[in-house]
Design a protein around this motif. Structure first.
Motif, PDB file in Angstrom:
ATOM      1  N   GLY A 181      51.446  40.357  13.692  1.00 25.89           N
ATOM      2  CA  GLY A 181      51.947  40.432  15.067  1.00 25.89           C
ATOM      3  C   GLY A 181      53.045  39.424  15.345  1.00 25.89           C
ATOM      4  O   GLY A 181      54.048  39.744  16.001  1.00 25.89           O
ATOM      5  N   LEU A 182      52.884  38.208  14.824  1.00 31.85           N
ATOM      6  CA  LEU A 182      53.900  37.175  15.019  1.00 31.85           C
ATOM      7  C   LEU A 182      55.190  37.515  14.272  1.00 31.85           C
ATOM      8  O   LEU A 182      56.290  37.337  14.794  1.00 31.85           O
ATOM      9  N   ILE A 183      55.052  38.004  13.040  1.00 28.94           N
ATOM     10  CA  ILE A 183      56.238  38.400  12.263  1.00 28.94           C
ATOM     11  C   ILE A 183      57.010  39.490  13.005  1.00 28.94           C
ATOM     12  O   ILE A 183      58.249  39.439  13.107  1.00 28.94           O
ATOM     13  N   ASP A 184      56.271  40.450  13.559  1.00 28.77           N
ATOM     14  CA  ASP A 184      56.912  41.552  14.285  1.00 28.77           C
ATOM     15  C   ASP A 184      57.541  41.068  15.588  1.00 28.77           C
ATOM     16  O   ASP A 184      58.633  41.511  15.968  1.00 28.77           O
TER      17      ASP A 184
ATOM     18  N   TYR B 142      52.751  29.985  10.778  1.00 25.30           N
ATOM     19  CA  TYR B 142      51.444  29.342  10.891  1.00 25.30           C
ATOM     20  C   TYR B 142      51.384  28.438  12.120  1.00 25.30           C
ATOM     21  O   TYR B 142      50.412  28.474  12.889  1.00 25.30           O
ATOM     22  N   ASN B 143      52.412  27.622  12.323  1.00 30.71           N
ATOM     23  CA  ASN B 143      52.403  26.699  13.457  1.00 30.71           C
ATOM     24  C   ASN B 143      52.577  27.435  14.786  1.00 30.71           C
ATOM     25  O   ASN B 143      52.027  27.018  15.803  1.00 30.71           O
ATOM     26  N   LEU B 144      53.336  28.523  14.793  1.00 31.51           N
ATOM     27  CA  LEU B 144      53.412  29.353  15.983  1.00 31.51           C
ATOM     28  C   LEU B 144      52.042  29.930  16.329  1.00 31.51           C
ATOM     29  O   LEU B 144      51.634  29.983  17.494  1.00 31.51           O
ATOM     30  N   GLY B 145      51.336  30.381  15.301  1.00 32.19           N
ATOM     31  CA  GLY B 145      50.007  30.958  15.508  1.00 32.19           C
ATOM     32  C   GLY B 145      49.015  29.954  16.057  1.00 32.19           C
ATOM     33  O   GLY B 145      48.150  30.293  16.870  1.00 32.19           O
ATOM     34  N   LYS B 146      49.150  28.692  15.660  1.00 29.90           N
ATOM     35  CA  LYS B 146      48.252  27.648  16.176  1.00 29.90           C
ATOM     36  C   LYS B 146      48.478  27.390  17.646  1.00 29.90           C
ATOM     37  O   LYS B 146      47.563  27.081  18.401  1.00 29.90           O
ATOM     38  N   GLU B 147      49.751  27.495  18.063  1.00 27.23           N
ATOM     39  CA  GLU B 147      50.127  27.128  19.431  1.00 27.23           C
ATOM     40  C   GLU B 147      49.961  28.278  20.409  1.00 27.23           C
ATOM     41  O   GLU B 147      49.935  28.076  21.617  1.00 27.23           O
TER      42      GLU B 147
END
Length: 472
Positions: free
Chosen positions: A20-23, A466-471
């Motif tokens: 989802g983040l990549i997209d 990864y860091n975007l997903g954490k935040e």
């Protein structure tokens, strides 16, 4: 046949969030726009990159030659798109895409992804942090040495890196390596700029150039934070139009004088609660205006109580170790027979070079005779403390200096300078992620420097996601 026998179970796990983040960033579209789409191919370059990022964030530590196996039990069509099959992701296809990425320009692609992330996720860019690490590598990686001489001034090189020995952060000086320079945001540790350098590259030689190139690529008013490798007259001249905070190396004469002679300010009662709220209760400091390298600066001389205690304990330990060592040296030199007085003094000088806090001092040189009736000299000596050196180290204990060119109307509060520098761990956290054994490290089997650079580019994209997903 029962319909239950036809059911196949496929996993998504956390990879649905990764996808989802990549997209949302639009990485596949960015890659395809830059490298193009060949309608004859079963899978686009952008989708191959997406699969590499998903694999990297699956934390399985498998080399790329086993890449398609990663997707055998995954819902690959949900992750990568309809009619995509695992065997499309063979090592030949991945290798070709990696070569195309390198040929296009890894820096240009990374910057476009970063700009999209900044815009979509509203990353705060008041502060950015620069640091470097090394990755040790196996293999020969032979290249023509004469090519190394070309265009040393360019920080974004037009040639592949040189894999060679240098200062190893991995404590593997026996292996060749490459260097990774990384700039991250303080807000969320988001990678903003990545550059791969030669294995023997010096931080002092490139950090100023890295910051200048970064500001060319991403135009915003960020305050750059870096360790003492940045602080030198040449670098300060190079970055004089940028805003920065850095640590001052204690090799500078003015810095030595300040930590020896200046007294940090006592904390007023009304400030104690404020410092406690900022988690700075164990710090005291004093500000000085200094001009160095032609640049007017604020120097913050900081005393850390915890560090002071640690430094003094280390000093006591060093003194105790030297006392044992010097007793051994004393016994050795007093029992030795010398043919000439200068031989005895030469030996004493060599011994004292091995001591830092103590000194063996000559008391008397006695002329006598050996058992063979030959004239010899014996030295009577004693151990003394180097009081001046011990005092210097005691005064320095727990102290360090931070510098910034933000003075007068742009002046920062001392507490903000200190807190911001402490957040330099932003890049260190990124390095720990990139070097995790469950990550891509096993993939460094790729046989040429261009592929190493591309792999580190892809690993840095994984760190970003990864860091975007954490935040979020």
């Amino acid at each position: 046949m029962s319909y239950l026998e036809e059911i196949q179970v496929k996993n998504l796990d956390h990879l649905g969030i990764v996808t989802g983040l990549i997209d949302e960033i639009g990485i596949v579209k960015i890659i395809n726009n830059k490298l193009g789409i060949d309608v004859r191919e079963k899978i686009s370059a952008g989708t191959v990159v997406k699969s590499i990022l998903i694999n990297g964030l699956g934390f399985v530590s498998r080399p790329l030659s086993l890449f398609s196996q990663f997707f055998q039990d995954k819902a690959i069509e949900k992750l990568l798109g309809e009619r995509i099959k695992p065997d499309y992701l063979n090592d030949d296809k991945i290798g070709r895409v990696m070569d195309e990425l390198y040929k296009y320009g890894l820096n240009d692609i990374f910057i476009e992804v970063v700009l999209e992330v900044i815009k979509k996720f509203k990353i705060d860019l008041k502060y950015s942090h620069l640091d470097s690490t090394s990755f040790h590598l196996d293999g020969e990686y032979k290249r023509e040495e004469d090519k190394e001489k070309q265009e040393e001034e360019k920080i974004i090189k037009e040639r592949p890196i040189f894999i060679k020995k240098g200062y190893s952060r991995d404590h593997r000086p026996d292996l060749k390596q490459c260097v990774l320079d990384l700039i991250t945001s303080q807000d969320g540790d988001i990678p903003l700029f990545v550059r791969v350098g030669d294995g023997n590259e010096s931080d002092k030689a490139v950090f100023g150039k890295v910051l200048v190139e970064f500001k060319k690529q991403i135009k915003f008013d960020s305050i750059m934070v870096c360790d003492s490798a940045l602080y030198g007259q040449e670098n300060l001249q190079l970055i004089q139009h940028l805003k920065w905070i850095t640590r001052v190396p204690m090799t500078i004469k003015k810095a030595k004088e300040l930590v020896q002679n200046i007294e940090v300010e006592e904390v007023k009662d009304e400030d104690k609660e404020k410092r406690s709220d900022l988690n700075l209760e164990s710090y005291t400091w004093k500000e000085e205006i200094v001009t160095y390298g032609g640049i007017k600066q604020t120097w913050l001389i900081v005393l850390s109580e915890k560090r002071q205690k640690s430094d003094l304990e280390k000093l006591e330990k060093q003194l105790s170790q030297e006392e044992k060592k010097s007793q051994k040296f004393l016994k050795e030199i007093q029992s030795e027979e010398f043919e000439h007085p200068q031989a005895a003094r030469y030996k004493l000088k060599a011994i004292n070079k091995k001591l830092r806090l103590l000194e063996i001092k000559e008391v008397e040189l006695i002329e006598t005779y050996s058992k063979k009736k030959e004239k010899i000299y014996k030295m009577i000596s004693l151990i003394i403390k180097k009081d001046e050196e011990i005092s210097r180290k005691t005064k320095e204990a727990g102290k360090f200096i931070l510098a910034t060119n933000l003075v007068e109307e742009n002046k920062l509060e001392a507490s903000e300078i200190l807190i911001t520098y402490k957040n330099q761990q932003s890049t260190e956290r990124g390095f720990r992620f990139l070097k995790d054994p469950l990550f891509f490290t096993d993939s460094f089997f790729v046989g040429k420097p261009e592929r190493i650079e591309t792999m580190l580019f892809l690993m840095s994209l994984c760190l970003l996601i990864y860091n975007l997903g954490k935040e979020n």
